[in-house]
Every structure is written in C-alpha cells, then in structure tokens.
Write a protein that holds these residues in place. Structure first.
Motif, mmCIF file in Angstrom:
data_model
loop_
_atom_site.group_PDB
_atom_site.id
_atom_site.type_symbol
_atom_site.label_atom_id
_atom_site.label_comp_id
_atom_site.label_asym_id
_atom_site.label_seq_id
_atom_site.Cartn_x
_atom_site.Cartn_y
_atom_site.Cartn_z
ATOM 1 N N TYR A 6 22.014 10.469 -9.325
ATOM 2 C CA TYR A 6 20.828 10.177 -8.522
ATOM 3 C C TYR A 6 19.662 9.905 -9.451
ATOM 4 O O TYR A 6 19.668 10.322 -10.604
ATOM 5 N N PHE A 27 24.649 15.441 -9.958
ATOM 6 C CA PHE A 27 24.797 16.531 -8.991
ATOM 7 C C PHE A 27 25.814 17.552 -9.489
ATOM 8 O O PHE A 27 26.891 17.191 -9.953
ATOM 9 N N SER A 29 25.867 21.180 -7.683
ATOM 10 C CA SER A 29 26.199 21.945 -6.482
ATOM 11 C C SER A 29 24.955 22.089 -5.611
ATOM 12 O O SER A 29 23.848 21.783 -6.031
ATOM 13 N N GLU A 30 25.166 22.582 -4.386
ATOM 14 C CA GLU A 30 24.056 22.864 -3.486
ATOM 15 C C GLU A 30 23.891 24.376 -3.392
ATOM 16 O O GLU A 30 24.868 25.111 -3.194
ATOM 17 N N GLU A 31 22.675 24.837 -3.537
ATOM 18 C CA GLU A 31 22.378 26.267 -3.494
ATOM 19 C C GLU A 31 22.229 26.748 -2.049
ATOM 20 O O GLU A 31 22.083 25.952 -1.127
ATOM 21 N N GLY A 34 19.228 25.504 -0.087
ATOM 22 C CA GLY A 34 19.160 24.074 0.183
ATOM 23 C C GLY A 34 18.813 23.220 -1.024
ATOM 24 O O GLY A 34 18.961 22.004 -0.992
ATOM 25 N N ASP A 35 18.316 23.839 -2.100
ATOM 26 C CA ASP A 35 18.030 23.077 -3.316
ATOM 27 C C ASP A 35 19.337 22.607 -3.953
ATOM 28 O O ASP A 35 20.385 23.208 -3.766
ATOM 29 N N TRP A 36 19.234 21.516 -4.701
ATOM 30 C CA TRP A 36 20.396 21.003 -5.425
ATOM 31 C C TRP A 36 20.318 21.409 -6.883
ATOM 32 O O TRP A 36 19.262 21.360 -7.504
ATOM 33 N N ARG A 37 21.448 21.810 -7.426
ATOM 34 C CA ARG A 37 21.559 22.075 -8.856
ATOM 35 C C ARG A 37 22.020 20.763 -9.478
ATOM 36 O O ARG A 37 23.087 20.239 -9.136
ATOM 37 N N TYR A 47 16.867 22.863 -10.618
ATOM 38 C CA TYR A 47 17.032 23.166 -9.192
ATOM 39 C C TYR A 47 15.907 22.443 -8.453
ATOM 40 O O TYR A 47 14.744 22.822 -8.586
ATOM 41 N N GLU A 49 14.684 19.904 -4.820
ATOM 42 C CA GLU A 49 14.940 19.560 -3.425
ATOM 43 C C GLU A 49 15.621 18.193 -3.342
ATOM 44 O O GLU A 49 15.294 17.284 -4.098
ATOM 45 N N LYS A 50 16.544 18.068 -2.407
ATOM 46 C CA LYS A 50 17.304 16.839 -2.225
ATOM 47 C C LYS A 50 16.391 15.647 -1.949
ATOM 48 O O LYS A 50 16.641 14.537 -2.422
#
Length: 70
Positions: A6, A27, A29-31, A34-37, A47, A49-50
């Motif tokens: 991304y 990408f 994982s998703e925490e 809701g935040d993305w790692r 970490y 936000e999508k």
C-alpha cells in the motif's frame, strides 16, 4: 505468499520517525483495535489506521495518470 503493498496517502510524523506521502508499506496483520501493522521498506514496523493507506500502489498510480489527462 504474495505481500500486499500500500502507499501512504498523507505524511505521518511520530517521535519514532516519519512515513512520507507516497511511501510503500507492506501489510503484516490487523490489530484488535482496527489499526494495521505494516512494515516500511527499511523494515520498521508501524501501527497505522487503514484509512491512511491507498487501496494498492497500482490503484494510486492509475488515479494519478487519469487525473493528469483531465
């Protein structure tokens, strides 16, 4: 396994560093919150936000090219 990549839509500055607009992240994982790692090209884990990321680098490039023609 194919990595999902991304682009950062807007510069994100923290005390730990800066992700600049247009940087590519991968990408992880998703925490639970809701935040993305994601991992940047230097290997740093972030970490975020999508909504601060593009759909994909290819989609962002296509949008930029289509806007230039208008």
């Amino acid at each position: 396994m194919i990595r999902k990549s991304y682009r950062v839509l807007k510069t994100i500055a923290t005390i730990d560093g800066t992700l600049y607009e247009g940087d590519v992240v991968h990408f992880q994982s998703e925490e639970a919150n809701g935040d993305w790692r994601v991992k940047d090209t230097m290997g740093k884990i972030w970490y975020i936000e999508k909504r601060k990321l593009s759909d994909s680098p290819i989609m962002l490039s296509r949008r930029e090219k289509s806007n230039d023609k208008i």
